[in-house]
Structure formats: structure tokens, C-alpha cells
Design an enzyme around this catalytic site. Structure first.
Site, PDB file in Angstrom:
ATOM      1  N   ASP A 125     -42.203 -38.231  -6.113  1.00 57.68           N
ATOM      2  CA  ASP A 125     -42.948 -39.424  -6.544  1.00 57.68           C
ATOM      3  C   ASP A 125     -42.427 -40.729  -5.962  1.00 57.68           C
ATOM      4  OD1 ASP A 125     -40.553 -39.659  -7.917  1.00 57.68           O
ATOM      5  OD2 ASP A 125     -41.423 -39.732  -9.917  1.00 57.68           O
ATOM      6  N   HIS A 126     -41.206 -40.735  -5.429  1.00 59.64           N
ATOM      7  CA  HIS A 126     -40.567 -41.996  -5.029  1.00 59.64           C
ATOM      8  C   HIS A 126     -40.788 -42.380  -3.567  1.00 59.64           C
ATOM      9  CE1 HIS A 126     -38.584 -42.414  -8.852  1.00 59.64           C
ATOM     10  NE2 HIS A 126     -37.764 -43.350  -8.413  1.00 59.64           N
ATOM     11  N   ARG A 472     -39.780 -52.813 -15.155  1.00 54.42           N
ATOM     12  CA  ARG A 472     -38.620 -53.517 -14.608  1.00 54.42           C
ATOM     13  C   ARG A 472     -39.096 -54.602 -13.656  1.00 54.42           C
ATOM     14  NH1 ARG A 472     -34.432 -49.178 -13.173  1.00 54.42           N
ATOM     15  NH2 ARG A 472     -34.079 -49.275 -15.417  1.00 54.42           N
TER      16      ARG A 472
END
Length: 782
Positions: A125-126, A472
Site C-alpha cells: 500500500d505504501h 497526520r
């Protein structure tokens, strides 16, 4: 309302032994997931452990204590004291995302073991960068990351891990949909692993070395967490969402207020939250430094388990709710109370996730702080807010705007959390509405949330504002532009603001002008918690480990710039560390993003030497208030931080880092420790550490130390030479001494504290935890 610390009278009479065992009620075994039919949840161990612990403690327990102590390796002899004891635990499973999995699997390979000992998965996913849209971005990622994906796929097959291919979705959404279960204990190599707390699981973000321990059948060590209770009363309505609960909590506790504690939610207000809403709250609990966050089991969780085809787990949980909620009279180290009836939407930021502003005061804050009012981009989705409910509520806002002839004024992106969510909202029409309103649907991946965003609309260095439903928002986090003011809110607030294109717009009060020239105000957002027609699984993206794996080969090219086999770090030489230079004295906030940036650097996560070229390039040098510019004490010239570190290493000169408060907060990435060790670092000395980073440093043979008196930070000059003394008698609970030699020839001794226990001191002496593991394995073979 902040209620402060409380104490309560223990009510041992409320503790009663259950009348039947887990095995009896569950028919012998409970399958752990639909993908691991031969693996089962060891509920009987939890029950047996708790029977032992109850007798020893003789007091009511919180839910988090039940789950954690239920997974003790040795419940009879384990010291149990909140905030002090180091617990040895047996997690039920391990989850890794593709960026951190590379190093975790490289380390596991070094251990020489044939198979993982617990159910484990890897999720791609990254490494998918957001550029133009989902399909094209995914194809591009598969092409440029082929070498890494092939390594992960083959190593998973070789060592028995499940592999979720690129396009599957974000690790935390996949875990919630398929693997999380009430009462379980999981570790994951990502700081937002606590997302699974929305299903009553204690899920904790760790570094890859911790994951290797568990995969190698070594008990996992955790400092016994304190417990912060958050009592929810009332019921949400209108524009208020689950996201606003954690935005409010972040404002109360700040980015370090949860450090060393599990945040446990309770009270009548819990039942007004959906399961995925609870997951959102737990997910962003990482931003307050919490070990994890957790909700008690309830009917909303049961509904979600059934909707995701795991009714057998819901059946078990319904029978054993006594272990899935806190005991009456359980003691919390601190209690916060939030009335959902009066909670209003919040917007947090910029530059830190704990700067919480109620929506009713946000317009005023924008003007007072000179934040850019024009909204350039609104981004919804990510692992925090990409549920069916989130997408449905956002689509209801978009549909109302479309009905009035409006499209978004700001760029608007949508990130589905999983292939299942993407397929379901495509089938049910939410995607069509969001697209028609001007939205761009990105790949089922992390994307801009972690800096994987090839942003073109604003040049780097230009002051601008974006608003996201992410978790974040540290400086440069999303687009590597330090001038981007990133704000965090619920997806429905983000969606509404994109139609105004203005941060001062309050959708609960203000109006927009439709295409017919008439003003209108948005209705309250609405949407189903779960899809009425069930979930559409979409394309098949899972690779199960093969039954026969004798012919499976894991190939790592010696000439690769993406992957590199690991060399063991050197053992400690048995002496105190003398006359070392300070590589950098860091000023102010220093997250793992500052120490080891993500974004374009993610492609080197499997190659330690290459990724070390980003070490501390985002940290602020106290000497000159510059980033990536430090003085080489041997040449007298200024250079990039990694370049100076490499020069010192070539001279066989160890060095140290001096840091500020909560050093290493943010992501769980162990590269922030690995790179420092690889380039010759010996110690990191700070006012205080974030939990995961401190452990990661210990695992790699570094010395994470803290000033006994935080004011001593000011006594250090970047040009001092320092020695660390007391290592020859290094022991638990005994401080060390930093001998500081000043440029003028004077010196000063500074007391340093540490949190090493006996086992962790062995990691240091061996050179790393992995070295110690290998030494034990070799001794066994001999």
C-alpha cells in the site's frame, strides 16, 4: 471535560470465574480468519491466563489489561506493574506494510528460520504514488516497483506469510475487514496499527525487529502500559462524527500525552458509534503517542463481523463479553469525559495534529493566524476515514451540491481504503457522485497521506492550505512542501469545504450560491453504516502461501539499488565510549519523518545504504537553524548530514545525536534507527523519546538515553566532544554519565537516564537484537 487522575475502591467481589471455558462454548476451536482455515484463535489461553492474573492482582481490570495480560507468556511469574514492568507477550498475529516489510523480511531471512511462527501478512500500500488517478497510478507502481513486489511475494511464499498485492488496499482497512477480532493481540509494522482497536483488538505499532521476534516465536516485550480512560456520554448528531472525538482528544492530550498508555474508551456514548467509526478513533490515537487505543465489544462490532463474513467470531464474542469489557470498578490512571451531545466538529492543524480548533471558532483562527484561507486541495479517504459510512456521508454532501448545480472549487481527491470499499461504492453509486462533483478517485493505497503525491498545482515553497481526512499533518508530510498548511478534519467537513474553496466556510451555518443564483445551506450529512446489499469484494488480490514451497526462491540481486542483504552490526567492544563528536544537535520537533523521510525515499526501504542518504536531512540544526547543513569537525566545512556521518564512519569515529522533546514521534519506521546505526551512530541523547523509536534504537544496538535534567540539553554545544561512561558496569536502573569536553578545555559531567532492562542490555552488547537472536540459534545448533 478533563477530569484529571482518579482513584477508585477495588471491588474484588465483582470478579467471578466464568462457568464454562472458551473451548466448550466455541465448539473446540475458533477459526482466526477466512484466509487461514488451519489457524485458530487461542481463546482458552486468554481465559486461563486471566484466571491466574485475577488471583494475583485481586482487583478489577480494565479491558486493555484483560487483553494484554491474557496474552502473557508466563502469567504465573510475570511482574505486573503499570508503567514499570516489562511484559513478555505472545501476540496472535503480525501485519506488515510493504515499505517496512522489506527490512522486516530481510531481518527474518538473516535469522535462518524456515517459517513464521504466527499468522502474518504483508500488504502492498505504501509504494503507489498518486499522480493522475487510480488505474494508471497502480499500473505505474507495479512497473517501477516490480523488483520489490517480486521480492515480497516470493519471500512471503517462502516463509509462510499471506501476501496482499498492490491494489488490495491499505493495510489497516484490510486488517479490519479480514483479520481483526475482539480480544486479540496484534503487532504491526506501521504506527496506525491501532486501527484494529475498533474491533476490540489490542493492536500495536512496532518496528520491523519486533515483528521478526514474534514471527520467530520469541515472546514480544512491552513496557506494561498505563491506562487512560475516555468516557463517552450522549450521542452524536448532525455534522459531528467519530473523527471529531479523536480530534478533541488530541487537543486535550497533545502529541505526547498518551505515551506509555493505552487509551480505552467506555461509557454509554460508545454504542452510538459505528465499528468503523471506532476504528477511526483508534487509528488516529497514534498521534497522541498512545501505545494503542481500544473499544469494548458491542453489537456494532458484531454487525461488522457479520457483514465481513465472520459470524463465527461474532458468535464467540457474544458468549464471552465478560472478557471484552472492563470490570466494574476498574481503575484508570487518568480519565477524560466527552459529551457527544455537545461535541462539535473540529479541525486540527496546521503542522501538528494536536492543535484542535472547534469549527465554530475556526474562521476566526484562520484570520488571526494568517493561515491561507484559499483551499487548494481537499483529500478524503486514507486508512483513517475510508469506510463505507465515510464515503456515503461524503457523497450525500456532494449529491446536494450537484443538485444545486455546483462542482468543487478546490481539487478534490478520494482514496478508497480497500478494493472491497472501492468495488462497493462503485456498485452503490457513491463513486459516481463523487466523480461527477469533480473528484478524482486515487488508487487503493496510502498515497498523499504518507507523501506519495506527485503534486503539481502548487510549486514547492509556496504558502498554501489543504484539508484532509487523514491522521497526520507534520510539516511537509503530504507533499514535501514546508509551506503547505495541512489541516485534518472529518471527510464530510473536507468534502463540504471543497465546494466553497475557502477554509473560512462553516457548512453548519454558512450558505453557498447554487447555479440558479439562490443561496442554500447543506443539510446534515447522512449515510449507511454498512452496505444494505452487502460488500462487493471486487477483484481477487490475495496470494496465499503455497502448501509446497521447496522450489520457492527468494532472489535479491547484488547490483540492486532497491534491495540489499543485511550485514550484522559490530558488537560492543566492552569499553566506555570516549571522545565522540556530536553529529547534530537537533532543535525542536523531530519526528521519524525528519529522521528518515518517506515520499520518494520509500523506494529504498529495502536498501539500507541507499536510504541512509536521507538520514536526519529534515532535522533542524540548533547551531544555524538550517536543515541538512552541519559542520564536519575534521574538515571544518559544512555539508549534508549523511555526508558528514559517512566521513566520520570512514574515519572509524563513532558519533552521537542530541535531540529535544518526544524525539522520534510519528511513524513506526525503524529506518530512523537503522540509518543512524548504519552510518556510525553510537547513541541518541534527548529530553524524551517517543515509545516506538526508543525501542527501535535499542533493537539496533544504539543507546537511546535521556537527560536526567532536561535543562542539561542547553549545556551541550554542537562542537563539544563527549564520552559515555558507566557502560562497563551497564545495568538496569543505574544511570550513565555523559562527560562533555568543551572547546575551551573545560568539562562538565551530565547524568543520563535509560530504560534498558537486562534483556535489552544484551541486545546492546551483542550489537543488535538480531545479533543476539542469531547467536542463540547458532548456540542451539552447536
Amino acid at each position: 471535560m478533563f477530569a484529571g487522575a482518579i482513584s477508585r475502591t477495588w471491588k474484588s467481589a465483582a470478579i467471578k470465574a466464568p462457568l464454562r471455558t472458551f473451548a466448550q462454548a466455541a465448539g473446540g476451536k475458533v477459526q482466526i480468519s477466512n484466509f487461514e482455515k488451519d489457524q485458530h484463535i487461542n481463546y482458552q489461553r486468554i481465559e486461563d491466563n486471566l484466571a491466574v492474573v485475577r488471583k494475583r492482582l485481586n482487583r478489577p481490570m480494565t479491558l486493555s489489561e484483560k487483553v494484554v495480560y491474557g496474552h502473557l507468556d508466563d502469567p504465573h511469574n510475570q511482574d505486573i506493574e503499570r508503567g514499570k514492568s516489562y511484559l513478555k507477550l505472545r501476540p496472535d498475529r503480525v501485519a506488515c506494510q510493504d515499505a517496512t516489510a522489506q527490512m522486516a523480511l530481510l531481518q527474518f531471512m538473516s535469522a535462518g528460520l524456515p517459517n513464521v511462527a504466527v499468522p502474518s501478512t504483508v500488504h502492498c500500500d505504501h509504494l503507489i504514488e498518486a499522480q493522475v488517478g487510480g488505474d494508471k497510478d497502480l499500473l505505474r507502481a507495479k512497473d517501477i516497483n516490480k523488483e520489490v513486489y517480486d521480492f515480497l511475494s516470493s519471500s512471503c511464499a517462502k516463509y509462510g506469510l499471506g501476501f496482499w498485492k498492490p491494489g488490495s488496499g491499505i493495510i489497516h482497512q484490510i486488517i479490519l475487514e479480514n483479520y481483526a477480532f475482539p480480544g486479540g493481540l496484534m503487532i504491526g509494522t506501521d504506527s496506525h496499527t491501532p486501527n484494529a482497536g475498533g474491533l476490540g483488538m489490542v493492536a500495536i505499532g512496532v518496528g520491523g525487529a519486533d515483528a521478526v521476534d514474534v514471527m520467530a516465536d520469541i515472546p514480544w516485550e512491552l513496557k506494561c502500559p498505563k491506562v487512560i480512560g475516555v468516557k463517552l456520554t450522549g450521542k452524536m448528531s448532525g455534522w459531528t462524527s467519530a473523527k471529531d472525538v479523536i480530534l478533541k482528544v488530541a487537543g486535550i492530550l497533545t502529541v505526547k500525552g498518551g505515551t506509555g498508555a493505552i487509551v480505552e474508551y467506555f461509557g454509554p456514548g460508545v454504542d452510538s458509534l459505528s465499528c468503523t467509526g471506532m476504528a477511526t478513533i483508534c487509528n488516529m490515537g497514534a498521534e497522541i503517542g498512545a501505545t494503542t487505543s481500544l473499544f469494548p465489544y458491542n453489537s456494532r462490532m458484531a454487525d461488522y463481523l457479520k457483514a465481513t463474513t465472520r459470524p463465527y467470531i461474532a458468535d464467540w464474542a457474544n458468549n464471552f463479553q465478560h472478557n471484552l469489557r472492563a470490570d466494574e470498578g476498574a481503575h484508570y490512571d487518568q480519565v477524560i469525559e466527552i459529551d457527544l451531545n455537545t461535541l462539535e466538529p473540529h479541525i486540527n492543524g496546521p503542522f501538528t495534529p494536536d492543535l484542535a480548533t472547534p469549527l465554530s471558532k475556526f474562521k476566526e483562527a484562520v484570520k488571526a493566524n494568517d493561515w491561507p484561507a484559499k483551499l487548494e486541495v481537499g483529500l478524503i479517504g486514507s486508512c483513517t476515514n475510508s469506510s463505507y459510512e465515510d464515503m456515503s456521508r461524503s457523497a450525500s454532501i456532494a449529491k446536494e451540491a450537484l443538485d444545486h448545480g455546483l462542482k468543487t472549487k478546490s481539487i478534490f481527491t478520494i482514496t478508497p481504503g480497500s478494493e472491497q470499499i472501492r468495488a462497493t461504492i462503485e456498485r452503490d453509486g457513491q463513486m459516481e457522485v463523487l466523480n461527477a462533483a469533480g473528484g478524482v478517485v486515487l488508487a487503493n493505497a496510502c498515497g498523499p497521506c504518507i507523501g506519495q503525491w506527485d503534486r503539481k498545482d502548487v510549486p514547492k515553497g509556496v504558502k498554501n492550505s489543504i484539508i484532509t481526512s487523514y491522521n497526520r499533518n507534520f510539516t511537509g508530510r503530504n507533499d514535501a512542501n514546508p509551506q503547505t498548511h495541512a489541516f485534518v478534519a472529518s471527510p464530510e467537513i473536507v468534502t463540504a469545504m471543497t465546494f466553497a474553496g475557502d477554509l473560512t466556510f462553516d457548512p453548519t451555518k454558512d450558505t453557498l450560491v447554487g447555479a440558479d443564483g439562490k443561496p442554500f445551506k447543506f443539510s446534515d450529512p447522512s449515510g449507511n453504516e454498512l452496505p444494505p446489499r452487502g460488500y462487493d469484494p471486487g477483484e481477487e488480490t490475495y496470494q496465499a502461501p503455497p502448501t509446497e514451497k521447496g522450489n520457492v526462491q527468494v532472489m535479491v540481486s547484488p547490483t540492486s539499488n532497491r534491495l540489499q542483504l543485511l550485514e550484522p552490526f559490530k558488537k560492543w567492544d566492552g569499553k566506555d565510549m570516549e571522545d565522540m563528536p556530536i553529529l547534530i544537535k537537533v532543535k525542536g520537533k523531530c519526528t521519524t519523518d525528519h529522521i528518515s523521510m518517506a515520499g520518494p525515499w520509500l523506494k529504498f526501504r529495502g536498501h539500507l545504504d541507499n536510504i541512509s542518504n536521507n538520514m536526519l536531512i529534515g532535522a533542524l540544526n540548533s547551531e544555524n537553524d538550517a536543515v541538512n547543513s552541519i559542520k564536519n569537525l575534521y574538515t571544518g566545512k559544512y555539508d549534508a548530514v549523511p555526508a558528514v556521518a559517512r566521513d566520520y564512519k570512514a574515519r572509524e569515529q563513532p558519533w552521537i545525536v542530541i535531540g529535544d522533546e518526544n524525539y522520534g514521534e510519528g511513524s513506526s519506521r525503524e529506518h530512523a534507527a537503522l540509518e543512524v546505526r548504519h552510518l556510525g551512530g553510537a547513541a541518541v541523547i534527548t529530553k524524551s523519546f517517543a515509545r516506538i523509536h526508543e525501542t527501535n534504537c535499542k533493537k539496533q544496538g544504539l543507546l537511546p538515553l535521556t537527560f536526567a535534567n532536561p535543562a542539561d540539553y542547553e549545556k551541550i554545544s554542537p562542537f563539544d566532544r563527549v564520552s559515555i561512561r558507566g557502560l562497563t558496569s551497564f545495568q538496569e536502573g543505574v544511570p550513565l554519565t555523559l562527560h562533555v569536553k568543551k572547546e575551551d578545555g573545560s568539562s562538565v559531567d551530565i547524568k543520563l537516564n535509560h530504560t534498558f532492562n537486562e534483556d535489552q542490555i544484551k541486545w546492546f552488547k551483542h550489537g543488535s537484537a538480531l545479533n543476539q537472536m542469531a547467536a542463540k540459534a547458532n548456540a542451539t545448533k552447536a
